[in-house]
Design an enzyme around this catalytic site. Structure first.
Site, PDB file in Angstrom:
ATOM      1  N   HIS A   1     -12.605-140.211  10.235  1.00 32.22           N
ATOM      2  CA  HIS A   1     -11.464-140.048  11.138  1.00 32.22           C
ATOM      3  C   HIS A   1     -10.396-141.088  10.840  1.00 32.22           C
ATOM      4  CE1 HIS A   1      -9.526-138.753  14.829  1.00 32.22           C
ATOM      5  NE2 HIS A   1      -9.394-140.015  15.204  1.00 32.22           N
TER       6      HIS A   1
ATOM      7  N   GLU B   1      -1.528-137.957  15.345  1.00 32.11           N
ATOM      8  CA  GLU B   1      -2.867-138.068  14.758  1.00 32.11           C
ATOM      9  C   GLU B   1      -3.845-138.466  15.844  1.00 32.11           C
ATOM     10  OE1 GLU B   1      -6.335-140.224  13.076  1.00 32.11           O
ATOM     11  OE2 GLU B   1      -4.656-141.126  14.191  1.00 32.11           O
ATOM     12  N   SER B   2      -5.044-137.850  15.829  1.00 30.32           N
ATOM     13  CA  SER B   2      -6.096-138.173  16.790  1.00 30.32           C
ATOM     14  C   SER B   2      -5.600-137.896  18.212  1.00 30.32           C
ATOM     15  CB  SER B   2      -6.542-139.625  16.596  1.00 30.32           C
ATOM     16  OG  SER B   2      -7.701-139.910  17.337  1.00 30.32           O
ATOM     17  N   ALA B   3      -5.586-138.905  19.089  1.00 29.95           N
ATOM     18  CA  ALA B   3      -5.054-138.684  20.430  1.00 29.95           C
ATOM     19  C   ALA B   3      -3.607-138.238  20.371  1.00 29.95           C
ATOM     20  CB  ALA B   3      -5.178-139.960  21.258  1.00 29.95           C
TER      21      ALA B   3
ATOM     22  N   ILE C   1      -3.860-134.557  19.728  1.00 32.82           N
ATOM     23  CA  ILE C   1      -4.266-133.899  20.976  1.00 32.82           C
ATOM     24  C   ILE C   1      -3.085-133.853  21.934  1.00 32.82           C
ATOM     25  CG2 ILE C   1      -5.791-134.103  22.981  1.00 32.82           C
ATOM     26  CD1 ILE C   1      -7.868-135.379  21.047  1.00 32.82           C
TER      27      ILE C   1
END
Length: 550
Positions: free
Chosen positions: A471, A234-236, A239
């Site tokens: 987010h 999730e998130s970073a 990515i």
């Protein structure tokens, strides 16, 4: 969210093979065999936990700011009943306006709050949570969790994987849950010409890759099947999953067979030399500027000096928000090109994936820009921090698709409400599309014809003032036994999120029918919608960022 805590140093003995100090278990627990070592975990109801197992040699001393060094073998038995130290965290503080509603302060008040957990550079450990009856013959599917935190903060124990394992058992599709620590901020994502020459770019991503290799070697002992690993972040963390998909020219080395990305995708990332100003700042702050070998000087600098220098660099709750200092960059080794260019080239692991976003990804990061109140100020802000090489005309072309009328801003579909400033909702829309919605759609449009793809849009919690479906808001569902978690578990088990007795059949995403599983408030919690929102704006944003990556 986290803040810098008191340093706790855990010294592990490094030998030619590897020895882990014995920690006395409070009571007999489940055991597994790793090489010549017996590892004792802890039984917790219906699951067994094995926590804080080192997966590489400690990245300290001569191994600071170097590639992860594998453990040759385990030759001394040890206890694995508690999480290991968390990796060094960058100091963060979000200052909210005095007049925001209490619910916003309550939801965001933990950002920058101290966390009472041990911190150490020696933090590279993995954790395994398995059904209590799992054995080496079980061959269960495995889900590997990579936490988020902007590559600045984060730790595995912030989410409870046992809830997911228990839900998988109740669904009749038991899985093994694993998580890992990886180096963050300066320790994991230092970037400069010096770093490139030394071949140590993206160390945090390299840590993740090495942990995947560890699981390939040892996960069978815990009941998992190394051929059935799904990487999830999730998130970073998402990515990171995107980076793992395009690393090694798309060759995943058989380390995983599927991927889930929540609020993140292969991102617009530029050359590693884009981080040179931050490297030079760290060198100056640590007194290494006069050294003939600044990288060697940083390897030997006091920990406190490195953290002080790191904490003086921008973070995701600084004025420049998502234009942060410590992100993955193109190093020519792990990432050979802008990840989105690699996606276009087809240099991506050919595995099924799920990629989802929340409706209001940018709101959380827009409280630091409340002094940006005019169109001209917004253009200057974007050009200064996000696209410094773009012309004013190019940026203006993108911004012309984002109305300053708060009716059209984020939180979306909230009319004139939530307009903290004349530009707040517009900035939130721009930042959300730039970093999350845009890469999400780009990946789906480029790859859905070539590999099985599912996409979701999370729109719950829209009534939260100023934040909306912000987010990270989906995590309580994905980890808390919710409907999204059930889809994920079925995907991990069967490479398809659908199955018997699903409330809504989740169709694949295709360019002809770009279907989204949409999670809503109200009487109809799940629906299938089409990915047809803000087409012109996101297309313009994607074109800009593909030309001028971070």
């Amino acid at each position: 969210m986290l803040a810098q805590c008191t340093l706790f140093v855990l010294l592990l003995q490094v030998t030619s093979s590897w020895a882990v100090p014995t920690r006395a278990a409070k009571r007999a627990g489940p055991t597994v065999r790793l090489d010549d070592a017996t590892v004792t975990g802890v039984a917790n109801g219906t699951v067994n936990k094995f926590l804080g197992i080192p997966y590489v040699q400690p990245p300290i001393g001569s191994l600071r700011l170097r590639q992860p060094h594998p453990i040759t073998s385990y030759n001394q038995s040890f206890s694995a009943t508690t999480y290991g130290p968390i990796c060094p965290q960058q100091l963060q503080k979000l200052v909210l306006p005095d007049d925001v509603p209490a619910i916003v302060s309550e939801e965001m008040g933990s950002i920058g709050a101290p966390v009472d957990l041990p911190i150490s550079e020696d933090c590279l450990t993995v954790n395994i949570i398995a059904p209590a009856d799992a054995t080496p013959d079980s061959k269960l599917p495995v889900v590997l969790w990579i936490f988020g935190g902007g590559f600045e903060i984060g730790y595995p124990s912030s989410t409870d994987g046992s809830i997911l394992v228990n839900q998988s058992v109740s669904l009749g599709t038991p899985v093994v849950y694993v998580s890992l620590n990886y180096r963050l901020n300066i320790f994991g994502f230092l970037a400069s010409e010096e770093v490139q020459d030394a071949g140590i770019g993206n160390l945090g991503l390299q840590d993740q890759r090495q942990a995947m290799r560890w699981f390939q070697q040892y996960i069978t002992q815990f009941g998992g099947d190394p051929s059935k690993v799904t990487i999830w972040g999730e998130s970073a963390g998402a990515i990171s999953v995107g980076a793992q998909l395009v690393a090694n020219k798309g060759n995943n080395e058989g380390l995983f067979r599927a991927a889930i990305m929540d609020s993140g995708a292969p991102l617009w990332l530029g050359n590693i030399t884009h981080g040179q100003p931050y490297y030079d700042h760290i060198v100056d702050e640590t007194g290494c500027s006069n050294s003939s070998d600044t990288l060697d000087c940083l390897r030997n600098a006091p920990f406190e000096a490195l953290m002080s220098a790191t904490n003086s660099t921008p973070n995701m709750f600084s004025y420049q928000a998502l234009a942060t200092a410590w992100i993955p960059r193109v190093d020519g080794v792990f990432l050979t090109d802008n990840p989105q260019q690699l996606v276009k080239q087809g240099s991506i692991a050919d595995v099924p994936f799920i990629n989802g976003v929340n409706d209001d990804e940018g709101t959380l990061f827009s409280f630091t820009t409340l002094n940006v109140t005019t169109d001209d100020e917004l253009l200057t802000y974007i050009q200064t921090y996000y696209a410094p090489n773009a012309t004013s005309d190019e940026i203006e072309h993108v911004l012309s698709s984002y109305s300053s009328d708060p009716v059209y801003g984020s939180p979306f579909n909230t009319s004139n409400q939530n307009a903290l400033t004349p530009q707040f909702k517009r900035i939130a829309a721009v930042l959300g599309d730039m970093t999350f919605q845009g890469p999400h759609r780009f990946l789906l449009q480029e790859r859905s014809a070539m590999q099985p793809t599912w996409a979701y849009l999370y729109k719950r919690g829209k009534s939260t003032p100023y934040l909306g479906s912000d987010h990270g808001s989906e995590l309580t569902n994905a980890y808390g036994g919710g409907d999204l978690a059930a889809y994920f578990i079925r995907f991990v088990a069967n490479l398809d999120p659908n199955g018997n007795n699903v409330d809504v059949e989740w169709p694949k995403y295709t360019t002809d029918s770009p279907s989204l599983l949409t999670l809503l408030d109200g009487d109809i919690p799940l629906n299938i919608t089409q990915d047809d929102y803000r087409v012109e704006a996101i297309q313009a944003m994607n074109a800009l960022m593909l030309k001028y990556p971070f």
